[in-house]
Design a protein around this motif. Structure first.
Motif, PDB file in Angstrom:
ATOM      1  N   GLY A  96       0.826  -1.203   0.000  1.00 32.01           N
ATOM      2  CA  GLY A  96       0.000   0.000   0.000  1.00 32.01           C
ATOM      3  C   GLY A  96       0.860   1.251   0.000  1.00 32.01           C
ATOM      4  N   TYR A  97       0.233   2.380  -0.254  1.00 31.58           N
ATOM      5  CA  TYR A  97       0.951   3.642  -0.298  1.00 31.58           C
ATOM      6  C   TYR A  97       0.758   4.409   1.002  1.00 31.58           C
ATOM      7  CZ  TYR A  97       1.508   2.966  -5.305  1.00 31.58           C
ATOM      8  OH  TYR A  97       1.840   2.474  -6.537  1.00 31.58           O
ATOM      9  N   LEU A 106      -5.544   0.480  -5.468  1.00 31.95           N
ATOM     10  CA  LEU A 106      -5.433   0.227  -6.903  1.00 31.95           C
ATOM     11  C   LEU A 106      -4.515   1.262  -7.558  1.00 31.95           C
ATOM     12  CD1 LEU A 106      -9.177  -0.386  -7.865  1.00 31.95           C
ATOM     13  CD2 LEU A 106      -7.403  -2.122  -7.536  1.00 31.95           C
ATOM     14  N   PRO A 107      -3.771   0.858  -8.596  1.00 29.27           N
ATOM     15  CA  PRO A 107      -3.021   1.849  -9.387  1.00 29.27           C
ATOM     16  C   PRO A 107      -3.988   2.877  -9.957  1.00 29.27           C
ATOM     17  CG  PRO A 107      -2.397  -0.386  -9.989  1.00 29.27           C
ATOM     18  CD  PRO A 107      -3.587  -0.506  -9.095  1.00 29.27           C
ATOM     19  N   PRO A 157      -1.624   9.439  -3.905  1.00 29.79           N
ATOM     20  CA  PRO A 157      -0.423   8.634  -3.617  1.00 29.79           C
ATOM     21  C   PRO A 157      -0.272   7.450  -4.570  1.00 29.79           C
ATOM     22  CG  PRO A 157      -1.506   9.249  -1.578  1.00 29.79           C
ATOM     23  CD  PRO A 157      -2.414   9.698  -2.686  1.00 29.79           C
ATOM     24  N   SER A 158      -1.386   6.894  -5.041  1.00 33.43           N
ATOM     25  CA  SER A 158      -1.326   5.710  -5.905  1.00 33.43           C
ATOM     26  C   SER A 158      -1.261   6.024  -7.386  1.00 33.43           C
ATOM     27  CB  SER A 158      -2.549   4.823  -5.650  1.00 33.43           C
ATOM     28  OG  SER A 158      -3.741   5.522  -5.963  1.00 33.43           O
ATOM     29  N   LEU A 194       7.317   7.631  -2.543  1.00 35.20           N
ATOM     30  CA  LEU A 194       6.330   7.179  -3.516  1.00 35.20           C
ATOM     31  C   LEU A 194       6.975   6.992  -4.887  1.00 35.20           C
ATOM     32  CD1 LEU A 194       3.379   9.527  -2.557  1.00 35.20           C
ATOM     33  CD2 LEU A 194       3.564   7.087  -2.077  1.00 35.20           C
ATOM     34  N   PRO A 195       6.471   6.033  -5.665  1.00 33.73           N
ATOM     35  CA  PRO A 195       7.044   5.815  -7.002  1.00 33.73           C
ATOM     36  C   PRO A 195       6.768   6.977  -7.941  1.00 33.73           C
ATOM     37  CG  PRO A 195       5.093   4.452  -6.692  1.00 33.73           C
ATOM     38  CD  PRO A 195       5.402   5.057  -5.362  1.00 33.73           C
TER      39      PRO A 195
END
Length: 415
Positions: A96-97, A106-107, A157-158, A194-195
């Protein structure tokens, strides 16, 4: 009637092959027919053609040849890039983020409500099956563009990818990809744990009509579609620094390892040769192409307004937004002049009322999305000029539209 000259004004749907492209394809059929993976002379000759074509495509968009992967076309390219973003996100979100809520399981994708179906329907499908969540940012009725701040304010965040087309296929309005990129770069630098949010643009309609440079745009991915710029019906994708973890690419197919394992299957050397030649012509001639297209399109709009006066409504022409130089989306105002009826009564004009893959008897969702009233959108004609289109052709089209309008408004039936 059958012998009347036809004037094709549907170059946003597809374009004919340039003679030089036909020559490259024909030569490859007879001279470079070998399997590019083979080490003998026939294979080496075929591989050389592919390498040259890859360089030409890269030069056309200001990229490195090592960042180009050939595909079957825009739909495959867009699917491949979006599916890559899903896998990329799941790889980074196993726990999770931080700071996320239930939506962030979910993305998350951000896109516009102007996209081609090869982006729109893919994202809708991912959302329906519970694989990803999607925010469709509405375009402004004042500019025909998505607002950069609206796009960025949708970030969560996602969020794993922002995908916005470079230029719209119906209105020609050019989207603010460079501005999105510049602001997104700052946001990515502040996301810390975060990515990175990836940035993709589908440049199908823009290439061959305006200069396209991936470094100037600042995108991570870009989609190339050959048949939109007088090439064959294959395509390519650009991936920034392909092979680095920062901007990943995951294959949708598995097999013999061609295209560096990203897109396996024996290469379509013949069509790749044609795509490379089409790209080479764009590099050499883009300024001439752009100037010619703009001159003829502007002449078309002047003639339409002079002929039909205040009955003309130019859809997608905004004072503060740039358009593709070849695209005119126009409605002739009347309750009898729906676009599909006008085209059905034209003798020489070959055009469309919107995207070629959409129903021809309903108002364009794109026009409705930018605030065009439904009664006006129903009358829309998408007129897109090409490299061969002349002002004489435009004069013929104007006369054809006059007779079509007269038939519909006066209920004239030819015998």
């Amino acid at each position: 009637m059958a012998d009347e000259k036809k004037v094709y004004l549907d170059y946003n749907a597809t374009t004919p092959l340039e003679p030089e492209v036909i020559g490259a394809i024909t030569s490859s059929l007879t001279e470079e027919w070998g399997n590019p993976s083979s080490s003998h002379d026939a294979g080496v000759k075929a591989k050389k053609v592919i390498d040259e074509a890859r360089c030409n495509v890269a030069n056309m968009i200001g990229a490195k040849s090592s960042d180009i992967i050939f595909t079957s076309g825009g739909t495959e390219g867009n699917n491949m890039i979006i599916q890559t973003a899903v896998k990329y996100a799941y790889h980074d979100m196993s726990n999770g983020y931080p700071g996320g809520d239930n939506r962030d399981k979910l993305p998350h994708f951000i896109t516009s409500n102007l996209e081609h179906d090869s982006v729109k329907l893919v994202l809708e499908h991912l959302a329906e099956e519970g694989t990803a969540s999607v925010t469709f940012v509405p375009a402004s009725s004042k500019t025909g563009q998505v607002d950069v701040d609206d796009v960025l304010s949708a970030i969560r965040p996602s969020t794993c990818m922002i995908t916005v087309m470079l230029a719209n296929n119906e209105t020609g309005v050019i989207q603010p990809i460079k501005l999105i990129s510049e602001k997104l770069r700052q946001i990515n630098q502040s996301r810390k744990s975060l990515p990175k949010i990836l940035l993709h643009t589908d440049a199908a309609q823009a290439i061959g009509k305006i200069e396209v440079d991936v470094e100037d745009l600042g995108v991570d991915y870009l989609t190339v579609v050959g048949h939109k710029f007088y090439g064959p019906r294959i395509g390519a994708i650009y991936v920034r620094n392909l092979g680095d973890k920062d901007v990943p690419l995951y294959p949708m197919l598995y097999g013999g390892g061609q295209e560096r394992n990203y897109r396996p299957g024996t290469e379509n050397t013949v069509m790749i040769a044609g795509l490379g030649k089409a790209a080479e012509l764009v590099v050499k001639n883009i300024i001439c192409y752009k100037n010619h297209l703009s001159s003829v399109r502007d002449y078309l709009e002047i003639k339409l307004q002079a002929t039909f006066k205040d009955r003309i409504h130019l859809n997608g022409k905004f004072a503060t937004s740039e358009r593709l130089p070849n695209t005119c989306n126009v409605s002739i105002l009347s309750d009898k002049l729906q676009g599909h009826k006008v085209l059905s009564n034209c003798r020489i004009l070959q055009a469309s009322i919107g995207a070629a893959c959409h129903s021809q008897n309903r108002p364009s969702p794109i026009l409705l999305a930018i605030g065009v009233p439904e009664s006006v959108a129903r009358n829309a004609l998408r007129l897109s000029v090409g490299r061969e289109t002349t002002k004489d052709d435009i004069d013929c089209v104007i006369q054809d539209l006059i007779q079509a309008v007269n038939q519909l408004e006066n209920h004239i039936t030819e015998t």
